[in-house]
Design a protein around this motif. Structure first.
Motif, PDB file in Angstrom:
ATOM      1  N   GLY A 112       0.825  -1.199   0.000  1.00 43.26           N
ATOM      2  CA  GLY A 112       0.000   0.000   0.000  1.00 43.26           C
ATOM      3  C   GLY A 112       0.857   1.246   0.000  1.00 43.26           C
ATOM      4  N   THR A 113       0.231   2.390  -0.206  1.00 41.31           N
ATOM      5  CA  THR A 113       0.919   3.667  -0.318  1.00 41.31           C
ATOM      6  C   THR A 113       1.853   3.938   0.851  1.00 41.31           C
ATOM      7  OG1 THR A 113      -0.937   4.563  -1.556  1.00 41.31           O
ATOM      8  CG2 THR A 113       0.568   6.161  -0.553  1.00 41.31           C
ATOM      9  N   TRP A 114       1.432   3.647   2.064  1.00 39.23           N
ATOM     10  CA  TRP A 114       2.219   3.980   3.251  1.00 39.23           C
ATOM     11  C   TRP A 114       2.867   2.758   3.884  1.00 39.23           C
ATOM     12  CZ3 TRP A 114       2.870   8.803   2.707  1.00 39.23           C
ATOM     13  CH2 TRP A 114       1.840   9.615   2.247  1.00 39.23           C
ATOM     14  N   GLN A 115       2.938   1.653   3.163  1.00 40.89           N
ATOM     15  CA  GLN A 115       3.502   0.435   3.733  1.00 40.89           C
ATOM     16  C   GLN A 115       4.966   0.253   3.353  1.00 40.89           C
ATOM     17  OE1 GLN A 115       0.751  -2.600   2.304  1.00 40.89           O
ATOM     18  NE2 GLN A 115      -0.094  -2.762   4.372  1.00 40.89           N
ATOM     19  N   GLY A 116       5.744  -0.208   4.311  1.00 45.58           N
ATOM     20  CA  GLY A 116       7.131  -0.577   4.073  1.00 45.58           C
ATOM     21  C   GLY A 116       7.408  -1.918   4.735  1.00 45.58           C
ATOM     22  N   ILE A 117       8.415  -2.612   4.236  1.00 42.80           N
ATOM     23  CA  ILE A 117       8.843  -3.894   4.803  1.00 42.80           C
ATOM     24  C   ILE A 117      10.000  -3.598   5.754  1.00 42.80           C
ATOM     25  CG2 ILE A 117       9.749  -6.198   4.312  1.00 42.80           C
ATOM     26  CD1 ILE A 117       8.676  -5.746   1.393  1.00 42.80           C
ATOM     27  N   TYR A 118       9.898  -4.103   6.979  1.00 40.15           N
ATOM     28  CA  TYR A 118      10.903  -3.814   7.997  1.00 40.15           C
ATOM     29  C   TYR A 118      11.459  -5.085   8.617  1.00 40.15           C
ATOM     30  CZ  TYR A 118       9.349   1.005   7.898  1.00 40.15           C
ATOM     31  OH  TYR A 118       9.045   2.273   7.502  1.00 40.15           O
TER      32      TYR A 118
END
Length: 138
Positions: A112-118
């Motif tokens: 999604g627009t504001w998702q990142g993998i951490y």
């Protein structure tokens, strides 16, 4: 159907969330697989993975603080072979998980627009963590 597999080494500086989205997306793009399913797997029991907001850095700090409250170092744990952060790190890894499954479309992870993998480092000292990427598709 095709498959691709690699391992990413990620350096951490202690308890923190390290965004690996760009490294993952770049590898997916290089794989040549346009549509498929990506598995992201952390090879450690004291670090983990999450998908979380990637805009406000305060979110990452709040997550680390929340995990510290849920599994504090002074919790009276029996297992402390590597120090007081040892058992809390294992518990935090249980809470956040060590694998993610992400659909791939048009050669990119469908975040999604504001998702990142951490990568979530739960130990207090720096480490080099390994994250395995496996992509299956066409």
């Amino acid at each position: 159907m095709r498959q691709a597999l690699t391992t990413l080494d990620t350096e951490t500086r202690g308890r923190e969330l390290v965004e690996i989205t760009r490294m993952v997306a770049a590898w997916v793009a290089r794989s040549g697989i346009e549509t498929g399913l990506l598995t992201v797997f952390c090879k450690h029991t004291s670090a983990s993975l999450t998908i979380q907001e990637n805009a406000a850095p305060e979110v990452r700090r709040d997550i680390v603080d929340w995990l510290d409250r849920i599994a504090p170092e002074d919790g009276g744990w029996n297992h402390d072979d590597e120090g007081p952060d040892d058992m809390p790190a294992h518990l935090k890894s249980i809470l956040t998980g060590i694998s993610l499954t992400i659909p791939v479309a048009s050669g990119r992870p469908t975040l999604g627009t504001w998702q990142g993998i951490y990568l979530v480092e739960h130990r207090t000292r720096p480490h080099v963590r390994q994250v395995v990427l496996h992509l299956f598709g066409e």
